[in-house]
Design a protein around this motif. Structure first.
Motif, PDB file in Angstrom:
ATOM      1  N   ALA A  20      -2.615  -6.770   7.003  1.00  0.00           N
ATOM      2  CA  ALA A  20      -2.691  -5.323   6.763  1.00  0.00           C
ATOM      3  C   ALA A  20      -4.128  -4.829   6.900  1.00  0.00           C
ATOM      4  CB  ALA A  20      -2.137  -4.995   5.381  1.00  0.00           C
ATOM      5  N   ALA A  21      -5.090  -5.640   6.452  1.00  0.00           N
ATOM      6  CA  ALA A  21      -6.497  -5.268   6.610  1.00  0.00           C
ATOM      7  C   ALA A  21      -6.857  -5.150   8.082  1.00  0.00           C
ATOM      8  CB  ALA A  21      -7.400  -6.301   5.921  1.00  0.00           C
ATOM      9  N   VAL A  22      -6.345  -6.068   8.913  1.00  0.00           N
ATOM     10  CA  VAL A  22      -6.632  -6.011  10.347  1.00  0.00           C
ATOM     11  C   VAL A  22      -6.055  -4.735  10.952  1.00  0.00           C
ATOM     12  CG1 VAL A  22      -6.141  -7.102  12.563  1.00  0.00           C
ATOM     13  CG2 VAL A  22      -6.916  -8.490  10.648  1.00  0.00           C
ATOM     14  N   TYR A  23      -4.845  -4.368  10.577  1.00  0.00           N
ATOM     15  CA  TYR A  23      -4.275  -3.113  11.088  1.00  0.00           C
ATOM     16  C   TYR A  23      -5.164  -1.926  10.740  1.00  0.00           C
ATOM     17  CZ  TYR A  23       0.218  -4.793  12.829  1.00  0.00           C
ATOM     18  OH  TYR A  23       1.198  -5.402  13.569  1.00  0.00           O
ATOM     19  N   ARG A  24      -5.650  -1.884   9.503  1.00  0.00           N
ATOM     20  CA  ARG A  24      -6.500  -0.765   9.098  1.00  0.00           C
ATOM     21  C   ARG A  24      -7.834  -0.776   9.850  1.00  0.00           C
ATOM     22  NH1 ARG A  24      -4.720   2.258   4.761  1.00  0.00           N
ATOM     23  NH2 ARG A  24      -2.565   1.663   4.284  1.00  0.00           N
ATOM     24  N   VAL A 247     -13.035  -2.228   4.623  1.00  0.00           N
ATOM     25  CA  VAL A 247     -11.650  -1.764   4.491  1.00  0.00           C
ATOM     26  C   VAL A 247     -11.303  -1.505   3.031  1.00  0.00           C
ATOM     27  CG1 VAL A 247     -10.415  -3.985   4.335  1.00  0.00           C
ATOM     28  CG2 VAL A 247      -9.343  -2.071   5.505  1.00  0.00           C
ATOM     29  N   ASP A 248     -11.921  -2.231   2.109  1.00  0.00           N
ATOM     30  CA  ASP A 248     -11.711  -1.938   0.687  1.00  0.00           C
ATOM     31  C   ASP A 248     -12.224  -0.548   0.331  1.00  0.00           C
ATOM     32  OD1 ASP A 248     -10.420  -4.270  -0.099  1.00  0.00           O
ATOM     33  OD2 ASP A 248     -12.282  -5.327  -0.576  1.00  0.00           O
ATOM     34  N   PRO A 252      -8.231   1.298   0.530  1.00  0.00           N
ATOM     35  CA  PRO A 252      -7.893   0.305  -0.490  1.00  0.00           C
ATOM     36  C   PRO A 252      -6.395   0.098  -0.670  1.00  0.00           C
ATOM     37  CG  PRO A 252      -8.697   2.338  -1.496  1.00  0.00           C
ATOM     38  CD  PRO A 252      -8.968   2.450  -0.042  1.00  0.00           C
ATOM     39  N   GLY A 253      -5.583   1.044  -0.243  1.00  0.00           N
ATOM     40  CA  GLY A 253      -4.141   0.919  -0.397  1.00  0.00           C
ATOM     41  C   GLY A 253      -3.496  -0.110   0.516  1.00  0.00           C
ATOM     42  N   TYR A 254      -4.260  -0.709   1.423  1.00  0.00           N
ATOM     43  CA  TYR A 254      -3.664  -1.684   2.347  1.00  0.00           C
ATOM     44  C   TYR A 254      -3.092  -2.894   1.621  1.00  0.00           C
ATOM     45  CZ  TYR A 254      -7.504  -5.116   1.998  1.00  0.00           C
ATOM     46  OH  TYR A 254      -8.389  -6.065   1.548  1.00  0.00           O
ATOM     47  N   LYS A 255      -3.592  -3.206   0.455  1.00  0.00           N
ATOM     48  CA  LYS A 255      -3.135  -4.391  -0.287  1.00  0.00           C
ATOM     49  C   LYS A 255      -1.776  -4.193  -0.945  1.00  0.00           C
ATOM     50  CE  LYS A 255      -7.767  -6.093  -1.476  1.00  0.00           C
ATOM     51  NZ  LYS A 255      -8.688  -6.414  -2.595  1.00  0.00           N
ATOM     52  N   ASP A 256      -1.315  -2.954  -1.074  1.00  0.00           N
ATOM     53  CA  ASP A 256      -0.074  -2.676  -1.820  1.00  0.00           C
ATOM     54  C   ASP A 256       1.162  -3.210  -1.096  1.00  0.00           C
ATOM     55  OD1 ASP A 256      -1.718  -1.404  -3.609  1.00  0.00           O
ATOM     56  OD2 ASP A 256      -1.312   0.613  -2.811  1.00  0.00           O
TER      57      ASP A 256
END
Length: 256
Positions: A20-24, A247-248, A252-256
């Motif tokens: 998800a971090a990579v997508y963002r 990305v954080d 930050p919502g990518y981790k959800d």
């Protein structure tokens, strides 16, 4: 859709968040094509399950929990409200099945990548960044939108053991043992294409280093054995840590 706190293993949770971090990051660095193109990561285990983007969402909307888990058949293996891009299945499942080391596969349609994909000579070693891929880049001829399963065999053969490939008249593709590695390779492959299109636009005669220098530079940048006085084996890890901090901050919502 899985409940991340209870329904997935620790390792799957880690991979979901990294993907998800990579997508963002792909969205942040403007390497997207609306809802098209795809990034996948293979999950541990004998099932050949992998995670891919939910078809219809922008990359900036993707989170760890809405990634879709599919098998080599291209069908989701868990309940999901989202479809899967069929072209993504054709390209990614073929590479995951053939290359155990290609745990992450990243495909883009960037302007510079598509421009170089249309140039007969392909990627030239015009700059230090470009030389990371010297002699380490596959080429696949265009066969139309990737909707035919027969193309899978040729995709795999053209990629061979390379870390990256130019899809002629189409775009770029990188693989990695981790999402971080696949992203950093794509970032620099696309940057190399930007340098080439900018240099060519100037109209001046281009200067190419000699092959021995290109090969040495490739080895220095890829961590292969070389005879330089110093070594730098921390660069990519440090770069990835910096990108995660980015990305954080921005999503930050990518981790959800």
């Amino acid at each position: 859709m899985p409940t991340l706190s209870t329904d997935v293993s620790t390792e799957e949770l880690r991979l979901r968040r990294e993907l998800a971090a990579v997508y963002r990051l792909v969205a942040h660095f403007r390497m997207t094509d609306l809802i098209f193109t795809h990034i996948s990561v293979r999950l541990p285990g004998p099932e050949h399950h992998f995670l891919i983007n939910p078809y219809g969402l922008l990359f900036e909307e993707i989170t760890a929990s809405n990634l879709v888990k599919i098998g080599l058949s291209g069908h989701p293996v868990e309940e999901t409200p989202h479809p899967v891009n069929p072209a993504g299945f054709v390209i990614h499942s073929a590479i995951h099945a053939a290359r155990p080391d290609a745990r992450c596969v990243l495909h883009t349609h960037t302007r510079a990548g598509c421009a170089v994909a249309a140039q007969e000579e392909g990627l030239l070693p015009l700059n230090q960044i470009s030389m990371e891929f010297y002699g380490r880049l596959g080429y696949h001829s265009y066969e139309g939108v990737a909707l035919n399963l027969a193309e899978q065999r040729r995709l795999v053969a053209d990629l061979g053991g390379h870390p990256a490939m130019i899809l002629r008249n189409h775009g770029l593709l990188t693989v990695g043992t981790t999402p971080a590695q696949a992203f950093l390779r794509m970032y620099y492959l696309d940057k190399a294409c930007e340098i080439q299109t900018t240099a060519a636009a100037g109209g001046a005669k281009l200067v190419l280093p000699d092959p021995d220098t290109c090969e040495l530079t490739a080895r220095q940048l890829t961590g292969e054995a070389h005879d330089s006085d110093l070594q730098d084996d921390k660069a990519y890890d440090l770069a990835w840590a910096a990108l995660l901090r980015l990305v954080d901050r921005i999503a930050p919502g990518y981790k959800d």
